[in-house]
Design a protein around this motif. Sequence first.
Motif, PDB file in Angstrom:
ATOM      1  N   LYS A 117       0.831  -1.208   0.000  1.00  0.00           N
ATOM      2  CA  LYS A 117       0.000   0.000   0.000  1.00  0.00           C
ATOM      3  C   LYS A 117       0.863   1.256   0.000  1.00  0.00           C
ATOM      4  CE  LYS A 117      -3.957   2.159   2.278  1.00  0.00           C
ATOM      5  NZ  LYS A 117      -3.391   3.529   2.192  1.00  0.00           N
ATOM      6  N   TYR A 118       1.992   1.211   0.724  1.00  0.00           N
ATOM      7  CA  TYR A 118       2.895   2.358   0.780  1.00  0.00           C
ATOM      8  C   TYR A 118       3.420   2.678  -0.618  1.00  0.00           C
ATOM      9  CZ  TYR A 118       6.376   5.398   3.036  1.00  0.00           C
ATOM     10  OH  TYR A 118       7.121   6.470   3.440  1.00  0.00           O
ATOM     11  N   ILE A 119       3.717   1.651  -1.404  1.00  0.00           N
ATOM     12  CA  ILE A 119       4.161   1.845  -2.780  1.00  0.00           C
ATOM     13  C   ILE A 119       3.022   2.415  -3.622  1.00  0.00           C
ATOM     14  CG2 ILE A 119       4.926   0.662  -4.870  1.00  0.00           C
ATOM     15  CD1 ILE A 119       6.400  -1.339  -3.076  1.00  0.00           C
ATOM     16  N   GLN A 120       1.824   1.825  -3.478  1.00  0.00           N
ATOM     17  CA  GLN A 120       0.672   2.282  -4.257  1.00  0.00           C
ATOM     18  C   GLN A 120       0.342   3.747  -3.978  1.00  0.00           C
ATOM     19  OE1 GLN A 120      -2.367  -0.499  -3.118  1.00  0.00           O
ATOM     20  NE2 GLN A 120      -1.509  -2.196  -4.314  1.00  0.00           N
ATOM     21  N   ASP A 121       0.574   4.182  -2.737  1.00  0.00           N
ATOM     22  CA  ASP A 121       0.287   5.571  -2.362  1.00  0.00           C
ATOM     23  C   ASP A 121       1.409   6.526  -2.755  1.00  0.00           C
ATOM     24  OD1 ASP A 121      -2.082   4.706  -1.314  1.00  0.00           O
ATOM     25  OD2 ASP A 121      -1.399   4.701   0.774  1.00  0.00           O
ATOM     26  N   GLY A 122       2.475   5.989  -3.376  1.00  0.00           N
ATOM     27  CA  GLY A 122       3.559   6.841  -3.849  1.00  0.00           C
ATOM     28  C   GLY A 122       4.582   7.201  -2.793  1.00  0.00           C
ATOM     29  N   TYR A 123       4.799   6.326  -1.803  1.00  0.00           N
ATOM     30  CA  TYR A 123       5.777   6.551  -0.723  1.00  0.00           C
ATOM     31  C   TYR A 123       5.532   7.902  -0.035  1.00  0.00           C
ATOM     32  CZ  TYR A 123       8.184   2.967  -3.496  1.00  0.00           C
ATOM     33  OH  TYR A 123       8.493   1.846  -4.217  1.00  0.00           O
ATOM     34  N   PRO A 124       4.352   8.113   0.518  1.00  0.00           N
ATOM     35  CA  PRO A 124       4.026   9.431   1.092  1.00  0.00           C
ATOM     36  C   PRO A 124       4.898   9.772   2.299  1.00  0.00           C
ATOM     37  CG  PRO A 124       2.374   7.799   1.699  1.00  0.00           C
ATOM     38  CD  PRO A 124       3.265   7.141   0.701  1.00  0.00           C
ATOM     39  N   THR A 125       5.536  10.912   2.243  1.00  0.00           N
ATOM     40  CA  THR A 125       6.407  11.334   3.347  1.00  0.00           C
ATOM     41  C   THR A 125       5.610  11.777   4.556  1.00  0.00           C
ATOM     42  OG1 THR A 125       6.494  13.564   2.386  1.00  0.00           O
ATOM     43  CG2 THR A 125       8.264  12.035   1.787  1.00  0.00           C
ATOM     44  N   SER A 126       4.315  12.031   4.343  1.00  0.00           N
ATOM     45  CA  SER A 126       3.481  12.480   5.465  1.00  0.00           C
ATOM     46  C   SER A 126       3.066  11.330   6.373  1.00  0.00           C
ATOM     47  CB  SER A 126       2.219  13.173   4.924  1.00  0.00           C
ATOM     48  OG  SER A 126       1.477  12.278   4.100  1.00  0.00           O
ATOM     49  N   GLU A 127       3.235  10.085   5.904  1.00  0.00           N
ATOM     50  CA  GLU A 127       2.859   8.926   6.698  1.00  0.00           C
ATOM     51  C   GLU A 127       4.094   8.288   7.328  1.00  0.00           C
ATOM     52  OE1 GLU A 127       0.451   6.110   4.673  1.00  0.00           O
ATOM     53  OE2 GLU A 127      -0.888   7.620   3.813  1.00  0.00           O
ATOM     54  N   GLN A 128       3.859   7.490   8.367  1.00  0.00           N
ATOM     55  CA  GLN A 128       4.970   6.807   9.009  1.00  0.00           C
ATOM     56  C   GLN A 128       5.582   5.786   8.051  1.00  0.00           C
ATOM     57  OE1 GLN A 128       3.430   4.899  12.484  1.00  0.00           O
ATOM     58  NE2 GLN A 128       2.382   3.279  11.367  1.00  0.00           N
ATOM     59  N   CYS A 129       6.896   5.693   8.097  1.00  0.00           N
ATOM     60  CA  CYS A 129       7.624   4.757   7.248  1.00  0.00           C
ATOM     61  C   CYS A 129       8.120   3.610   8.121  1.00  0.00           C
ATOM     62  CB  CYS A 129       8.803   5.461   6.574  1.00  0.00           C
ATOM     63  SG  CYS A 129       9.750   4.418   5.459  1.00  0.00           S
ATOM     64  N   LEU A 130       7.741   2.387   7.781  1.00  0.00           N
ATOM     65  CA  LEU A 130       8.092   1.215   8.574  1.00  0.00           C
ATOM     66  C   LEU A 130       9.221   0.437   7.901  1.00  0.00           C
ATOM     67  CD1 LEU A 130       4.543  -0.103   9.584  1.00  0.00           C
ATOM     68  CD2 LEU A 130       5.987   1.591  10.751  1.00  0.00           C
ATOM     69  N   TYR A 131      10.017  -0.225   8.737  1.00  0.00           N
ATOM     70  CA  TYR A 131      11.199  -0.933   8.248  1.00  0.00           C
ATOM     71  C   TYR A 131      11.349  -2.222   9.052  1.00  0.00           C
ATOM     72  CZ  TYR A 131      16.126  -1.261   6.597  1.00  0.00           C
ATOM     73  OH  TYR A 131      17.320  -1.648   6.010  1.00  0.00           O
ATOM     74  N   LEU A 132      11.177  -3.369   8.385  1.00  0.00           N
ATOM     75  CA  LEU A 132      11.379  -4.661   9.047  1.00  0.00           C
ATOM     76  C   LEU A 132      12.879  -4.906   9.133  1.00  0.00           C
ATOM     77  CD1 LEU A 132       9.438  -7.950   8.325  1.00  0.00           C
ATOM     78  CD2 LEU A 132      11.922  -7.967   8.542  1.00  0.00           C
ATOM     79  N   LYS A 133      13.381  -5.045  10.359  1.00  0.00           N
ATOM     80  CA  LYS A 133      14.838  -5.171  10.517  1.00  0.00           C
ATOM     81  C   LYS A 133      15.173  -6.094  11.693  1.00  0.00           C
ATOM     82  CE  LYS A 133      15.749  -0.764  11.083  1.00  0.00           C
ATOM     83  NZ  LYS A 133      16.465   0.490  11.457  1.00  0.00           N
ATOM     84  N   ASP A 134      16.409  -6.576  11.683  1.00  0.00           N
ATOM     85  CA  ASP A 134      16.900  -7.456  12.759  1.00  0.00           C
ATOM     86  C   ASP A 134      16.032  -8.704  12.907  1.00  0.00           C
ATOM     87  OD1 ASP A 134      18.963  -5.627  13.368  1.00  0.00           O
ATOM     88  OD2 ASP A 134      17.606  -4.480  14.653  1.00  0.00           O
ATOM     89  N   TRP A 135      15.518  -9.213  11.803  1.00  0.00           N
ATOM     90  CA  TRP A 135      14.694 -10.416  11.798  1.00  0.00           C
ATOM     91  C   TRP A 135      15.610 -11.632  11.786  1.00  0.00           C
ATOM     92  CZ3 TRP A 135      11.528 -12.344   6.975  1.00  0.00           C
ATOM     93  CH2 TRP A 135      10.725 -13.423   7.351  1.00  0.00           C
ATOM     94  N   HIS A 136      15.514 -12.450  12.839  1.00  0.00           N
ATOM     95  CA  HIS A 136      16.316 -13.675  12.935  1.00  0.00           C
ATOM     96  C   HIS A 136      15.728 -14.738  12.003  1.00  0.00           C
ATOM     97  CE1 HIS A 136      18.859 -12.536  16.413  1.00  0.00           C
ATOM     98  NE2 HIS A 136      17.814 -11.814  16.770  1.00  0.00           N
ATOM     99  N   PHE A 137      15.905 -14.540  10.721  1.00  0.00           N
ATOM    100  CA  PHE A 137      15.269 -15.406   9.737  1.00  0.00           C
ATOM    101  C   PHE A 137      15.748 -16.851   9.856  1.00  0.00           C
ATOM    102  CE2 PHE A 137      15.162 -17.573   5.682  1.00  0.00           C
ATOM    103  CZ  PHE A 137      13.856 -17.375   5.268  1.00  0.00           C
TER     104      PHE A 137
END
Length: 395
Positions: A117-137
Amino acid sequence: MELIEIDLKWRNSKQQQLDQIPKAETSIRKVSGEISYVDFFNEFMQPNIPCIFKSEIVDKWRSKTDWVDDRGKPNFDFLAKTFGDSVAPVANCSQQYFNAQKKDDMRVNKFIEYWKKYIQDGYPTSEQCLYLKDWHFSRNFPEYDAYKCPEIFSSDWLNEYWSAKGGDDYKFVYMGPKGSWTPLHVDVFTSFSWSANVCGQKRWILFPPGTEKKLKNKLGDLPNQRELSDDLLKEGIVADQFAGETIFVPSGWHHQVWNVEDTISINHNWLNGCCVRNSWLSLEQGLKSVEKELADCSDMDAWSEQCQLVLKAVAGIDFKEFLDFLLFIARQRIICLDGESPLSAGNTLLGKEHAYFDLSKIVDVLELFYKITPNPDCDNGLQLIKEVLGKYPSS
Protein backbone atom coordinates in the motif's frame (compact mmCIF):
# COMPACT_ATOMS: atom_id res chain seq x y z
CA MET A 1 35.35 -28.31 2.24
CA GLU A 2 38.25 -26.06 1.28
CA LEU A 3 41.01 -25.46 3.83
CA ILE A 4 41.78 -21.79 4.48
CA GLU A 5 45.16 -20.78 5.83
CA ILE A 6 46.61 -17.33 6.44
CA ASP A 7 50.02 -15.96 5.67
CA LEU A 8 52.60 -15.44 8.41
CA LYS A 9 52.82 -11.75 7.53
CA TRP A 10 49.97 -11.04 10.00
CA ARG A 11 52.50 -11.25 12.83
CA ASN A 12 54.19 -8.09 11.60
CA SER A 13 51.01 -6.17 10.79
CA LYS A 14 49.41 -3.51 12.97
CA GLN A 15 45.71 -3.91 13.62
CA GLN A 16 43.70 -0.70 13.44
CA GLN A 17 42.46 -0.07 16.98
CA LEU A 18 39.69 2.18 18.21
CA ASP A 19 42.12 4.69 19.64
CA GLN A 20 43.86 5.11 16.28
CA ILE A 21 42.06 7.33 13.79
CA PRO A 22 42.79 6.24 10.21
CA LYS A 23 42.98 8.72 7.38
CA ALA A 24 39.50 9.18 5.97
CA GLU A 25 39.08 7.72 2.51
CA THR A 26 37.31 9.71 -0.19
CA SER A 27 35.50 6.61 -1.42
CA ILE A 28 35.03 2.93 -0.65
CA ARG A 29 36.90 0.52 -2.84
CA LYS A 30 34.64 -1.70 -4.95
CA VAL A 31 36.12 -5.14 -5.53
CA SER A 32 35.22 -6.86 -8.80
CA GLY A 33 35.47 -10.61 -9.28
CA GLU A 34 36.53 -13.19 -6.72
CA ILE A 35 38.86 -12.34 -3.84
CA SER A 36 40.68 -14.93 -1.77
CA TYR A 37 40.32 -15.16 2.00
CA VAL A 38 44.01 -14.31 2.42
CA ASP A 39 43.73 -11.18 0.27
CA PHE A 40 40.59 -10.06 2.12
CA PHE A 41 42.32 -10.74 5.45
CA ASN A 42 45.41 -8.69 4.54
CA GLU A 43 43.79 -5.87 2.54
CA PHE A 44 40.57 -5.20 4.46
CA MET A 45 39.81 -7.24 7.59
CA GLN A 46 43.12 -6.90 9.45
CA PRO A 47 43.66 -3.18 8.61
CA ASN A 48 39.93 -2.52 9.32
CA ILE A 49 39.07 -0.88 5.99
CA PRO A 50 35.58 -0.95 4.40
CA CYS A 51 34.88 -2.23 0.91
CA ILE A 52 32.05 -3.35 -1.37
CA PHE A 53 32.17 -6.61 -3.31
CA LYS A 54 30.62 -6.51 -6.77
CA SER A 55 31.02 -10.26 -7.34
CA GLU A 56 27.84 -12.21 -7.98
CA ILE A 57 27.65 -13.81 -4.54
CA VAL A 58 23.95 -13.16 -4.17
CA ASP A 59 23.02 -14.59 -7.58
CA LYS A 60 23.82 -18.09 -6.30
CA TRP A 61 21.43 -17.79 -3.37
CA ARG A 62 17.95 -19.29 -3.15
CA SER A 63 16.70 -15.99 -1.75
CA LYS A 64 17.60 -14.25 -5.02
CA THR A 65 15.46 -16.75 -6.94
CA ASP A 66 12.51 -16.87 -4.54
CA TRP A 67 12.36 -13.40 -3.02
CA VAL A 68 12.81 -11.29 -6.16
CA ASP A 69 10.44 -11.06 -9.13
CA ASP A 70 11.29 -10.72 -12.82
CA ARG A 71 11.54 -6.94 -12.49
CA GLY A 72 14.15 -7.16 -9.76
CA LYS A 73 11.61 -6.05 -7.14
CA PRO A 74 10.56 -7.86 -3.91
CA ASN A 75 8.31 -10.83 -4.63
CA PHE A 76 5.59 -9.88 -2.17
CA ASP A 77 3.30 -12.80 -2.97
CA PHE A 78 6.00 -15.39 -2.29
CA LEU A 79 7.20 -13.66 0.89
CA ALA A 80 3.71 -13.36 2.33
CA LYS A 81 2.69 -16.91 1.40
CA THR A 82 5.89 -18.58 2.62
CA PHE A 83 6.86 -16.53 5.69
CA GLY A 84 3.75 -14.48 6.40
CA ASP A 85 2.84 -16.11 9.72
CA SER A 86 6.25 -15.39 11.20
CA VAL A 87 6.66 -12.44 13.57
CA ALA A 88 9.47 -9.93 13.02
CA PRO A 89 10.57 -6.65 14.61
CA VAL A 90 9.45 -3.59 12.64
CA ALA A 91 10.87 -0.12 13.25
CA ASN A 92 8.96 3.12 12.83
CA CYS A 93 11.47 5.33 11.02
CA SER A 94 9.54 8.42 12.12
CA GLN A 95 9.63 7.69 15.85
CA GLN A 96 12.85 8.07 17.85
CA TYR A 97 13.54 5.75 20.77
CA PHE A 98 16.67 6.95 22.57
CA ASN A 99 19.30 6.97 19.77
CA ALA A 100 17.45 4.38 17.68
CA GLN A 101 13.93 3.88 16.33
CA LYS A 102 10.90 2.50 18.14
CA LYS A 103 10.24 -1.15 17.26
CA ASP A 104 7.20 -3.36 17.60
CA ASP A 105 6.62 -6.96 16.60
CA MET A 106 4.48 -7.50 13.50
CA ARG A 107 3.46 -10.48 11.40
CA VAL A 108 5.35 -10.53 8.14
CA ASN A 109 2.18 -10.72 6.04
CA LYS A 110 0.88 -7.55 7.74
CA PHE A 111 4.13 -5.77 6.98
CA ILE A 112 3.92 -6.88 3.34
CA GLU A 113 0.37 -5.50 3.14
CA TYR A 114 1.62 -2.19 4.54
CA TRP A 115 4.57 -2.15 2.12
CA LYS A 116 2.43 -2.77 -0.98
CA LYS A 117 0.00 0.00 0.00
CA TYR A 118 2.90 2.36 0.78
CA ILE A 119 4.16 1.85 -2.78
CA GLN A 120 0.67 2.28 -4.26
CA ASP A 121 0.29 5.57 -2.36
CA GLY A 122 3.56 6.84 -3.85
CA TYR A 123 5.78 6.55 -0.72
CA PRO A 124 4.03 9.43 1.09
CA THR A 125 6.41 11.33 3.35
CA SER A 126 3.48 12.48 5.46
CA GLU A 127 2.86 8.93 6.70
CA GLN A 128 4.97 6.81 9.01
CA CYS A 129 7.62 4.76 7.25
CA LEU A 130 8.09 1.22 8.57
CA TYR A 131 11.20 -0.93 8.25
CA LEU A 132 11.38 -4.66 9.05
CA LYS A 133 14.84 -5.17 10.52
CA ASP A 134 16.90 -7.46 12.76
CA TRP A 135 14.69 -10.42 11.80
CA HIS A 136 16.32 -13.68 12.93
CA PHE A 137 15.27 -15.41 9.74
CA SER A 138 17.61 -18.41 10.01
CA ARG A 139 16.40 -19.13 13.53
CA ASN A 140 12.77 -19.01 12.42
CA PHE A 141 13.28 -21.02 9.22
CA PRO A 142 16.27 -23.33 9.83
CA GLU A 143 15.32 -25.67 6.97
CA TYR A 144 15.07 -22.91 4.38
CA ASP A 145 18.50 -22.47 2.79
CA ALA A 146 18.14 -18.79 1.88
CA TYR A 147 21.87 -18.06 1.48
CA LYS A 148 25.38 -19.20 2.27
CA CYS A 149 27.77 -17.06 4.25
CA PRO A 150 30.57 -15.93 1.90
CA GLU A 151 33.83 -17.73 2.57
CA ILE A 152 35.72 -14.50 3.27
CA PHE A 153 33.47 -13.88 6.31
CA SER A 154 33.69 -17.45 7.62
CA SER A 155 35.88 -16.78 10.69
CA ASP A 156 32.89 -15.74 12.79
CA TRP A 157 33.38 -16.13 16.55
CA LEU A 158 30.04 -14.56 17.47
CA ASN A 159 27.84 -17.03 15.66
CA GLU A 160 30.21 -19.91 16.46
CA TYR A 161 29.81 -19.22 20.18
CA TRP A 162 26.09 -18.45 20.29
CA SER A 163 25.23 -21.34 17.99
CA ALA A 164 26.95 -23.67 20.45
CA LYS A 165 25.09 -22.07 23.37
CA GLY A 166 21.80 -22.28 21.49
CA GLY A 167 18.92 -19.87 21.26
CA ASP A 168 20.52 -16.86 19.61
CA ASP A 169 22.42 -15.70 16.56
CA TYR A 170 23.60 -12.50 14.88
CA LYS A 171 22.17 -13.27 11.44
CA PHE A 172 19.45 -10.96 10.18
CA VAL A 173 17.14 -10.14 7.28
CA TYR A 174 16.17 -6.53 6.55
CA MET A 175 13.22 -5.52 4.33
CA GLY A 176 12.14 -1.96 3.76
CA PRO A 177 10.54 0.44 1.29
CA LYS A 178 12.27 3.30 -0.43
CA GLY A 179 12.89 5.99 2.16
CA SER A 180 13.30 3.71 5.18
CA TRP A 181 16.54 4.20 7.07
CA THR A 182 18.67 3.28 10.07
CA PRO A 183 20.11 6.06 12.29
CA LEU A 184 23.79 6.58 12.97
CA HIS A 185 25.21 3.77 15.12
CA VAL A 186 28.10 1.40 15.67
CA ASP A 187 27.45 -2.32 15.45
CA VAL A 188 26.81 -4.53 18.48
CA PHE A 189 29.98 -5.50 20.41
CA THR A 190 31.90 -3.15 18.07
CA SER A 191 31.82 -6.08 15.68
CA PHE A 192 32.32 -6.33 11.95
CA SER A 193 29.24 -6.63 9.77
CA TRP A 194 28.51 -7.68 6.24
CA SER A 195 25.34 -6.83 4.36
CA ALA A 196 24.29 -8.23 0.98
CA ASN A 197 21.54 -6.68 -1.12
CA VAL A 198 19.23 -9.39 -2.45
CA CYS A 199 17.44 -6.61 -4.31
CA GLY A 200 17.28 -2.82 -4.17
CA GLN A 201 19.82 -0.13 -3.35
CA LYS A 202 21.25 1.27 -0.12
CA ARG A 203 23.19 4.44 0.53
CA TRP A 204 25.75 4.29 3.30
CA ILE A 205 27.69 6.93 5.15
CA LEU A 206 30.53 5.56 7.26
CA PHE A 207 32.72 7.37 9.77
CA PRO A 208 36.23 6.09 10.62
CA PRO A 209 36.80 5.18 14.30
CA GLY A 210 37.40 8.29 16.38
CA THR A 211 35.56 10.72 14.12
CA GLU A 212 32.28 9.96 15.91
CA LYS A 213 33.57 12.16 18.74
CA LYS A 214 33.15 15.15 16.42
CA LEU A 215 29.54 14.17 15.72
CA LYS A 216 28.28 13.99 19.31
CA ASN A 217 26.51 16.82 21.10
CA LYS A 218 27.38 18.18 24.55
CA LEU A 219 25.51 15.31 26.18
CA GLY A 220 27.54 12.76 24.24
CA ASP A 221 24.63 11.73 22.00
CA LEU A 222 24.97 10.99 18.31
CA PRO A 223 22.77 12.96 15.90
CA ASN A 224 19.44 11.33 15.14
CA GLN A 225 18.37 12.92 11.89
CA ARG A 226 17.32 11.36 8.62
CA GLU A 227 19.39 13.74 6.48
CA LEU A 228 22.76 14.45 8.06
CA SER A 229 24.01 18.02 7.87
CA ASP A 230 26.74 19.01 5.44
CA ASP A 231 29.16 19.45 8.37
CA LEU A 232 28.63 15.85 9.44
CA LEU A 233 28.84 14.54 5.90
CA LYS A 234 32.32 16.05 5.55
CA GLU A 235 33.60 13.65 8.21
CA GLY A 236 32.31 10.51 6.51
CA ILE A 237 32.43 8.39 3.38
CA VAL A 238 29.29 8.04 1.24
CA ALA A 239 28.81 4.92 -0.87
CA ASP A 240 25.97 3.41 -2.87
CA GLN A 241 25.41 -0.36 -2.68
CA PHE A 242 23.40 -1.88 -5.52
CA ALA A 243 21.51 -5.15 -5.92
CA GLY A 244 23.83 -8.15 -5.71
CA GLU A 245 26.59 -6.21 -3.95
CA THR A 246 27.94 -6.97 -0.47
CA ILE A 247 29.45 -4.38 1.87
CA PHE A 248 32.03 -5.04 4.59
CA VAL A 249 31.66 -2.65 7.54
CA PRO A 250 34.76 -2.71 9.76
CA SER A 251 34.87 -2.67 13.54
CA GLY A 252 34.15 0.66 15.23
CA TRP A 253 33.00 2.45 12.07
CA HIS A 254 29.79 4.36 12.84
CA HIS A 255 27.36 4.34 9.95
CA GLN A 256 23.93 5.47 8.82
CA VAL A 257 22.02 3.69 6.04
CA TRP A 258 19.14 4.67 3.73
CA ASN A 259 17.12 2.49 1.38
CA VAL A 260 17.18 4.32 -1.95
CA GLU A 261 14.84 1.72 -3.45
CA ASP A 262 12.62 -1.04 -2.07
CA THR A 263 15.32 -3.26 -0.62
CA ILE A 264 15.88 -6.68 0.91
CA SER A 265 19.24 -7.46 2.48
CA ILE A 266 20.86 -10.23 4.50
CA ASN A 267 23.24 -9.17 7.26
CA HIS A 268 25.60 -10.77 9.77
CA ASN A 269 27.36 -9.24 12.75
CA TRP A 270 30.59 -11.09 13.44
CA LEU A 271 33.93 -10.69 15.12
CA ASN A 272 37.20 -12.58 15.30
CA GLY A 273 40.86 -12.12 16.15
CA CYS A 274 41.14 -9.08 13.89
CA CYS A 275 38.72 -6.99 15.96
CA VAL A 276 38.33 -8.72 19.33
CA ARG A 277 40.58 -6.15 21.03
CA ASN A 278 38.28 -3.39 19.78
CA SER A 279 35.32 -5.26 21.26
CA TRP A 280 37.04 -5.51 24.62
CA LEU A 281 38.07 -1.82 24.64
CA SER A 282 34.49 -0.84 23.84
CA LEU A 283 33.11 -3.07 26.61
CA GLU A 284 35.62 -1.71 29.10
CA GLN A 285 34.63 1.85 28.17
CA GLY A 286 30.99 0.84 28.52
CA LEU A 287 31.59 -0.27 32.10
CA LYS A 288 33.31 3.03 32.90
CA SER A 289 30.26 4.89 31.60
CA VAL A 290 27.93 2.73 33.70
CA GLU A 291 30.06 3.24 36.82
CA LYS A 292 30.01 6.98 36.23
CA GLU A 293 26.22 6.99 35.96
CA LEU A 294 25.86 4.89 39.13
CA ALA A 295 28.60 6.67 41.09
CA ASP A 296 26.11 8.04 43.63
CA CYS A 297 25.26 4.45 44.59
CA SER A 298 28.83 3.20 44.87
CA ASP A 299 28.50 2.50 48.60
CA MET A 300 25.58 0.09 48.10
CA ASP A 301 26.03 -3.65 48.58
CA ALA A 302 27.10 -5.54 45.44
CA TRP A 303 27.60 -2.28 43.53
CA SER A 304 30.05 -3.91 41.09
CA GLU A 305 27.59 -6.70 40.35
CA GLN A 306 24.85 -4.14 39.75
CA CYS A 307 27.11 -2.29 37.31
CA GLN A 308 27.63 -5.54 35.41
CA LEU A 309 23.87 -6.08 35.22
CA VAL A 310 23.39 -2.62 33.75
CA LEU A 311 26.31 -3.18 31.37
CA LYS A 312 24.69 -6.34 30.03
CA ALA A 313 21.39 -4.52 29.55
CA VAL A 314 23.12 -1.73 27.63
CA ALA A 315 25.85 -3.59 25.73
CA GLY A 316 24.27 -7.04 25.43
CA ILE A 317 27.08 -8.75 27.34
CA ASP A 318 28.89 -8.44 30.68
CA PHE A 319 32.47 -9.23 31.69
CA LYS A 320 31.66 -12.76 32.85
CA GLU A 321 30.01 -13.73 29.57
CA PHE A 322 32.73 -12.04 27.53
CA LEU A 323 35.34 -14.11 29.36
CA ASP A 324 33.32 -17.27 28.77
CA PHE A 325 33.12 -16.32 25.08
CA LEU A 326 36.91 -15.89 24.80
CA LEU A 327 37.68 -19.13 26.62
CA PHE A 328 35.19 -21.07 24.48
CA ILE A 329 36.83 -19.85 21.27
CA ALA A 330 40.25 -20.58 22.74
CA ARG A 331 39.29 -24.19 23.52
CA GLN A 332 38.17 -24.76 19.93
CA ARG A 333 41.48 -23.37 18.62
CA ILE A 334 43.52 -25.49 21.03
CA ILE A 335 41.68 -28.57 19.79
CA CYS A 336 42.58 -27.55 16.26
CA LEU A 337 46.27 -27.05 17.08
CA ASP A 338 46.63 -30.21 19.14
CA GLY A 339 44.51 -32.42 16.90
CA GLU A 340 44.71 -33.71 13.39
CA SER A 341 41.55 -32.13 11.98
CA PRO A 342 41.14 -28.47 10.96
CA LEU A 343 38.61 -26.17 12.54
CA SER A 344 35.24 -26.03 10.80
CA ALA A 345 33.79 -22.58 10.08
CA GLY A 346 30.51 -23.07 8.27
CA ASN A 347 31.33 -24.50 4.86
CA THR A 348 35.02 -23.66 5.32
CA LEU A 349 37.93 -25.18 7.22
CA LEU A 350 40.36 -22.92 9.07
CA GLY A 351 43.91 -24.23 9.32
CA LYS A 352 46.37 -24.39 12.21
CA GLU A 353 48.04 -21.11 11.31
CA HIS A 354 44.64 -19.44 11.65
CA ALA A 355 44.09 -21.14 15.02
CA TYR A 356 47.48 -19.83 16.17
CA PHE A 357 46.53 -16.31 15.09
CA ASP A 358 43.22 -16.49 16.96
CA LEU A 359 44.85 -17.74 20.14
CA SER A 360 47.51 -15.03 20.06
CA LYS A 361 44.80 -12.35 19.83
CA ILE A 362 42.83 -13.96 22.66
CA VAL A 363 45.98 -13.82 24.83
CA ASP A 364 46.28 -10.08 24.12
CA VAL A 365 42.71 -9.46 25.32
CA LEU A 366 42.88 -11.81 28.31
CA GLU A 367 45.94 -9.95 29.57
CA LEU A 368 43.98 -6.69 29.36
CA PHE A 369 40.99 -8.37 31.01
CA TYR A 370 43.11 -9.68 33.89
CA LYS A 371 44.42 -6.20 34.70
CA ILE A 372 40.84 -5.01 35.21
CA THR A 373 39.25 -8.14 36.70
CA PRO A 374 41.82 -10.66 37.93
CA ASN A 375 40.24 -14.07 38.51
CA PRO A 376 41.32 -17.73 38.39
CA ASP A 377 39.42 -18.59 35.20
CA CYS A 378 41.15 -15.84 33.27
CA ASP A 379 44.56 -16.68 34.73
CA ASN A 380 44.20 -20.41 34.09
CA GLY A 381 43.04 -19.75 30.54
CA LEU A 382 45.99 -17.47 29.89
CA GLN A 383 48.52 -19.98 31.16
CA LEU A 384 47.02 -22.83 29.14
CA ILE A 385 46.93 -20.83 25.90
CA LYS A 386 50.50 -19.60 26.36
CA GLU A 387 51.63 -23.17 26.99
CA VAL A 388 49.96 -24.33 23.77
CA LEU A 389 51.36 -21.43 21.75
CA GLY A 390 54.81 -22.14 23.14
CA LYS A 391 54.85 -25.46 21.30
CA TYR A 392 54.74 -23.65 17.94
CA PRO A 393 57.19 -21.27 16.26
CA SER A 394 56.49 -17.58 16.85
CA SER A 395 57.78 -16.26 13.53
